[in-house]
Scaffold this motif. Structure first.
Motif, PDB file in Angstrom:
ATOM      1  N   LYS A 109     144.201  49.730  50.220  1.00 32.83           N
ATOM      2  CA  LYS A 109     144.521  50.056  51.641  1.00 32.83           C
ATOM      3  C   LYS A 109     146.216  50.062  51.895  1.00 32.83           C
ATOM      4  O   LYS A 109     146.684  50.809  52.766  1.00 32.83           O
ATOM      5  N   ALA A 111     148.903  50.569  49.194  1.00 32.68           N
ATOM      6  CA  ALA A 111     149.504  51.076  48.049  1.00 32.68           C
ATOM      7  C   ALA A 111     149.626  52.761  48.808  1.00 32.68           C
ATOM      8  O   ALA A 111     148.821  53.171  49.372  1.00 32.68           O
ATOM      9  N   ASN A 112     150.674  53.240  48.353  1.00 33.30           N
ATOM     10  CA  ASN A 112     150.843  54.864  48.703  1.00 33.30           C
ATOM     11  C   ASN A 112     151.243  55.597  47.344  1.00 33.30           C
ATOM     12  O   ASN A 112     152.435  55.844  46.811  1.00 33.30           O
ATOM     13  N   PHE A 113     150.190  56.189  46.526  1.00 34.20           N
ATOM     14  CA  PHE A 113     150.391  57.034  45.467  1.00 34.20           C
ATOM     15  C   PHE A 113     149.799  58.325  45.812  1.00 34.20           C
ATOM     16  O   PHE A 113     148.800  58.456  46.376  1.00 34.20           O
ATOM     17  N   SER A 114     150.465  59.290  45.404  1.00 34.58           N
ATOM     18  CA  SER A 114     149.944  60.912  45.545  1.00 34.58           C
ATOM     19  C   SER A 114     148.972  61.304  44.508  1.00 34.58           C
ATOM     20  O   SER A 114     148.385  62.390  44.545  1.00 34.58           O
ATOM     21  N   LEU A 119     143.707  58.663  45.260  1.00 35.45           N
ATOM     22  CA  LEU A 119     143.187  59.249  46.364  1.00 35.45           C
ATOM     23  C   LEU A 119     141.602  58.953  46.363  1.00 35.45           C
ATOM     24  O   LEU A 119     141.063  58.699  47.410  1.00 35.45           O
ATOM     25  N   LYS A 122     140.821  55.518  46.856  1.00 37.83           N
ATOM     26  CA  LYS A 122     140.929  55.057  48.322  1.00 37.83           C
ATOM     27  C   LYS A 122     139.803  55.283  49.334  1.00 37.83           C
ATOM     28  O   LYS A 122     139.553  54.781  50.159  1.00 37.83           O
ATOM     29  N   SER A 200     154.720  50.245  44.432  1.00 35.93           N
ATOM     30  CA  SER A 200     154.379  51.160  45.404  1.00 35.93           C
ATOM     31  C   SER A 200     155.511  50.727  46.518  1.00 35.93           C
ATOM     32  O   SER A 200     156.112  51.295  47.471  1.00 35.93           O
ATOM     33  N   HIS A 204     158.704  52.481  48.370  1.00 32.97           N
ATOM     34  CA  HIS A 204     158.751  52.602  49.935  1.00 32.97           C
ATOM     35  C   HIS A 204     159.930  51.890  50.556  1.00 32.97           C
ATOM     36  O   HIS A 204     160.612  52.257  51.397  1.00 32.97           O
ATOM     37  N   HIS A 223     157.450  44.826  54.126  1.00 34.53           N
ATOM     38  CA  HIS A 223     157.373  45.018  52.540  1.00 34.53           C
ATOM     39  C   HIS A 223     157.905  44.062  51.615  1.00 34.53           C
ATOM     40  O   HIS A 223     157.587  43.756  50.606  1.00 34.53           O
TER      41      HIS A 223
END
Length: 308
Positions: A109, A111-114, A119, A122, A200, A204, A223
């Motif tokens: 929910k 974390a932000n990975f490309s 994805l 997620k 992550s 950020h 954060h």
């Protein structure tokens, strides 16, 4: 009889267990109420299950420790140790499974990975959690036959030798590793997700600091707070396994009562400590705990007025 030092440590373990039951009770009550009043929420379900399993785990740690301290003969003989082992397998694995599910939920929910794998996971978060339920059931199915085999081997060797424990002791720790393979899997998975989430959040946070204009961004503070919570969880999680190893070493030194009490203290730090971290990091849980404290104060004032 216990010595003064042993009595002090035992008192600390009891206080920890009381705090753990209270903290997890608040978490379970608040999230269970949310599930009943509102629509079903996966997060509320995980937190409720985590709280209930940890309350049961704390009681089991305390009962197991008291039996080892004050009734070792009854503990090591008969069916009692078997029943405790079966309950421990269910409750311990359930508690760690819920903790792992919570970490995975937050990871997917927040974390932000490309990367395309992240994805893909997620977008299928509910299926991932259902898959984890299957892994818990498989872990139980693998654990119980090992437990039955372990106890049957112990009974056979008890009949065939006058000193059974020395014969079994060298094999005991191997059995423990086999019995806790599922727990080790969940432990490693939980640590991996925590470390990835910390990475992550750290990335950020660096991006937001580089874009900041001198003022402390509230999002940056959030954060940083999340990273502190995760690091605290990792430390407590590792302490729990250290305490578990100390309790298992009781069978190598059954006369060392201080070792048992120290194991109780170290093991109980995780279920009560992490519950208060969750309460302090969640405004809803914090408000509920404050309301509970206010109600307790009001009840104390009413009782004092009645007494006068």
């Amino acid at each position: 009889m216990l010595s003064v030092v042993e009595g002090i440590f035992l008192f600390v373990a009891i206080i920890e267990s009381i705090l753990g039951v209270l903290g997890n009770g608040i978490i379970g009550l608040v999230n269970c109420t949310d599930c009943v009043k509102n629509k079903f929420s996966m997060l509320s379900f995980i937190l409720t299950g985590l709280a209930i399993s940890r309350i049961c785990l704390i009681w089991l740690i305390i009962i197991n420790g008291f039996m080892q301290l004050f009734s070792p003969d009854t503990y090591s003989s008969g069916k009692l140790i078997e029943y405790i082992s079966y309950m421990w397998a269910i409750i311990n694995q359930s508690s760690i499974w819920f903790a792992t599910s919570l970490n995975i939920f937050y990871f997917l929910k927040i974390a932000n990975f490309s990367h395309y794998v992240f994805l893909w996971l997620k977008s299928r978060i509910n299926r991932i959690l259902l898959l984890l339920v299957g892994s818990l059931l498989i872990s139980w199915l693998l654990t119980f036959p090992q437990l039955v085999k372990s106890f049957n081997d112990h009974k056979m060797k008890t009949r065939n030798t006058t000193c059974p424990f020395k014969t079994v002791k060298s094999e005991y720790f191997i059995h423990q590793v086999l019995l806790n393979l599922g727990v080790i899997f969940f432990f490693i998975l939980s640590l991996i997700t925590c470390f990835l989430l910390i990475i992550s959040l750290w990335r950020h946070n660096r991006q937001m600091q580089s874009n900041a204009t001198g003022f402390r961004d509230p999002s940056t503070e959030a954060h940083v707070k999340a990273m502190k919570v995760l690091i605290s969880f990792i430390i407590l999680f590792i302490l729990y396994f250290i305490g578990f190893a100390i309790l298992m070493s009781y069978f190598a030194a059954p006369e060392n009562k201080l070792l048992v009490i120290f194991g109780m203290i170290t093991t109980t730090i995780y279920p009560w400590g992490h519950s208060f971290i969750l309460i302090l990091g969640n405004s809803k849980l914090k408000q509920a705990s404050l309301r509970l404290l206010q109600q307790l104060k009001c009840c104390e004032k009413e009782e004092s007025l009645r007494a006068t």
